[in-house]
Write an enzyme that holds these catalytic residues in place. Structure first.
Site, short mmCIF file in Angstrom:
data_model
loop_
_atom_site.label_atom_id
_atom_site.label_comp_id
_atom_site.label_asym_id
_atom_site.label_seq_id
_atom_site.Cartn_x
_atom_site.Cartn_y
_atom_site.Cartn_z
N GLU A 130 -24.11 13.92 25.49
CA GLU A 130 -25.06 13.15 25.58
C GLU A 130 -25.85 12.84 26.94
O GLU A 130 -25.54 11.77 27.67
CB GLU A 130 -24.31 11.70 25.13
N GLU A 151 -20.82 15.06 16.49
CA GLU A 151 -19.88 13.99 16.88
C GLU A 151 -20.68 12.62 16.14
O GLU A 151 -21.66 12.46 16.20
CB GLU A 151 -20.18 13.38 18.53
#
Length: 487
Positions: free
Chosen positions: A246, A341
């Protein structure tokens, strides 16, 4: 992992999709394909044609991954809603379905007594269980570790540009559990990603946010090399890495901000050449963040010097639409895409989560060219820990460890199981139609079986026919359910 201020987005999305999927499945006579019990009739038709196995999970939790009555194909033409499966249209090969094995997951699983721990690992990774065949792990700590660490932490103000202090010691428990898992499934694939480099490499000297200092690009590339080599020395092959988890979410603990141009520069000038020089074949996968910003991986892939080193792009779905994977695939069809994810919340609803995640994470990612579909953490304790200070406090794992001899299976277990149990590595996605709020995806397995996963987005039961090779099998899928069919 996402920040807590983003949780409401996910909860709203899950609430809007309060339906569940049904899985209709006919399989070969291996232990992973067969289960005892006949939990009710979810089909129909005669008993003279080719059989179809049916496995079902209902959103109301009254049925969870249970085999139903076998249904059969016949030459009778279908009327009404039909889902057609076409094995002549072949798409991507599948690497697997699974979770992130966080340090916190390992910590709580290790609280089980030896027999119960082995039972759980066999259930998750064994051929007699749900056959999880892909894992993501963190390079250093994730936010679901009990503490923040890297593999080369130094006292404040000190650096280690030769990486003389590099050590995997703080991840020995993870390494040992991976060894235990590899005994059960020697072919499981592992993706590794860092939440943060050692803080002395960062411009803010903190585990939270900041960026990698350009003077440490080369050192950080060697950090990856050392990690992959050290894991290989332990008998653990790292199939792929992403340079940063991220990269556009610098508020987590740990985390780091990395722009697309910085990632392209890091890959082309240091990471790619370092892997090449060390004869490392581990794949480099770009991005590893939300579907709302396909421009990020496209920036990396459009860099002519970075592109040759990059296998593909990885995505999460805390923002954006799953179709972003196809957007990137269509522009770079020779590069792979991965879904890596998606969390389920401690405040979530089983039926709503089952519906949203099967529709988007399993069916959606696969229909948009992904080679993997991964939920977030494997396990947590009853308080949804451990986590770092500032880490996720509401992340519900696939299982909750309730003590030394007990665990509970949560919705993420069933979301993944409806695919992982029946779709082995190197299966191929094939074409399937969708109709009447029935979301579908189909696969051909290496053994020649056909697997069809169906999500019923209707609150009521839905009758339809499966059409394959000019034959049809009439079935009924429960409302708000997921089914897997194997034939």
């Amino acid at each position: 992992m996402i920040s807590q201020y983003s949780y409401s987005f996910v909860l709203r999305g899950a609430a809007l999709c309060g339906v569940a999927l049904l899985s209709f499945f006919n399989c070969s006579s291996t232990s992973s394909d067969l289960a005892n019990g006949d939990s009710g009739n979810n089909g129909g038709g005669n008993t003279s044609g080719d059989p179809v196995q049916v496995w079902l999970t209902k959103g109301d939790q009254s049925v969870k991954l249970q085999q139903q009555s076998t249904v059969y194909f016949s030459g009778t033409s279908s009327t009404g809603t039909t889902i057609e499966v076409d094995a002549s249209q072949v798409f991507q090969n599948i690497d697997g379905f699974g979770y992130t094995l966080t340090g916190g997951s390992v910590q709580v699983i290790n609280q089980l007594n030896a027999a119960k721990k082995q039972e759980l690992l066999n259930d998750l990774f064994g051929s007699s269980g749900i056959g999880v065949n892909y894992l993501r792990i963190s390079i250093g700590a994730s936010d679901l570790n009990s503490e923040v660490f890297s593999y080369d932490d130094m006292p404040a103000g000190q650096t280690d540009p030769t990486l003389a202090q590099f050590s995997l010691t703080k991840d020995q428990a993870v390494i040992q559990m991976l060894k235990d898992i590899l005994i059960i499934n020697p072919n499981i694939k592992i993706l590794a990603t860092p939440w943060s480099p050692p803080v002395w490499m960062k411009d803010n000297g903190s585990s939270i946010g900041g960026s990698l200092k350009p003077e440490f690009y080369g050192v950080y590339a060697q950090y990856f090399v050392k990690y992959i080599q050290a894991m290989q020395a332990q008998g653990i092959k790292i199939d792929a890495i992403t340079p940063q988890n991220e990269p556009l979410h610098p508020g987590n603990n740990p985390s780091m901000y990395m722009t697309a141009t910085d990632q392209a520069t890091f890959i082309k000038t240091h990471l790619g050449p370092a892997f090449q020089a060390a004869n490392i074949t581990t794949k480099i996968i770009a991005y590893d963040h939300n579907c709302d910003n396909p421009a990020y991986p496209l920036t990396v892939l459009n860099d002519s010097a970075a592109n040759p080193y990059v296998d593909g792009s990885a995505f999460h779905l805390y923002a954006g639409d799953i179709s972003a994977l196809s957007t990137v695939h269509n522009l770079f069809p020779n590069k792979n895409v991965y879904f890596t994810e998606q969390w389920t919340s401690s405040t979530g609803n089983f039926g709503g989560d089952l519906d949203w995640h099967v529709k988007n994470v399993i069916i959606g990612s696969m229909r948009n060219w992904s080679k993997t579909a991964l939920e977030w953490n494997v396990a947590n304790d009853a308080s949804f820990g451990p986590h770092t200070p500032g880490g996720c406090t509401q992340c519900k794992g696939a299982v909750t460890i309730t003590g030394g001899s007990g665990y509970e299976k949560n919705v993420a277990y069933y979301i993944i199981a409806h695919a992982s149990k029946f779709v082995p590595v190197n299966s191929q996605r094939i074409a399937s139609t969708q109709s009447d709020n029935l979301s579908t995806v189909a696969f051909k397995t290496p053994a020649g079986k056909t697997v069809l996963i169906v999500q019923n987005g209707n609150s009521t039961d839905k009758a339809f026919s499966i059409k394959y090779n000019q034959k049809t099998a009439p079935v009924t899928i429960s409302g708000s359910s997921t089914a897997t069919y194997i034939f």
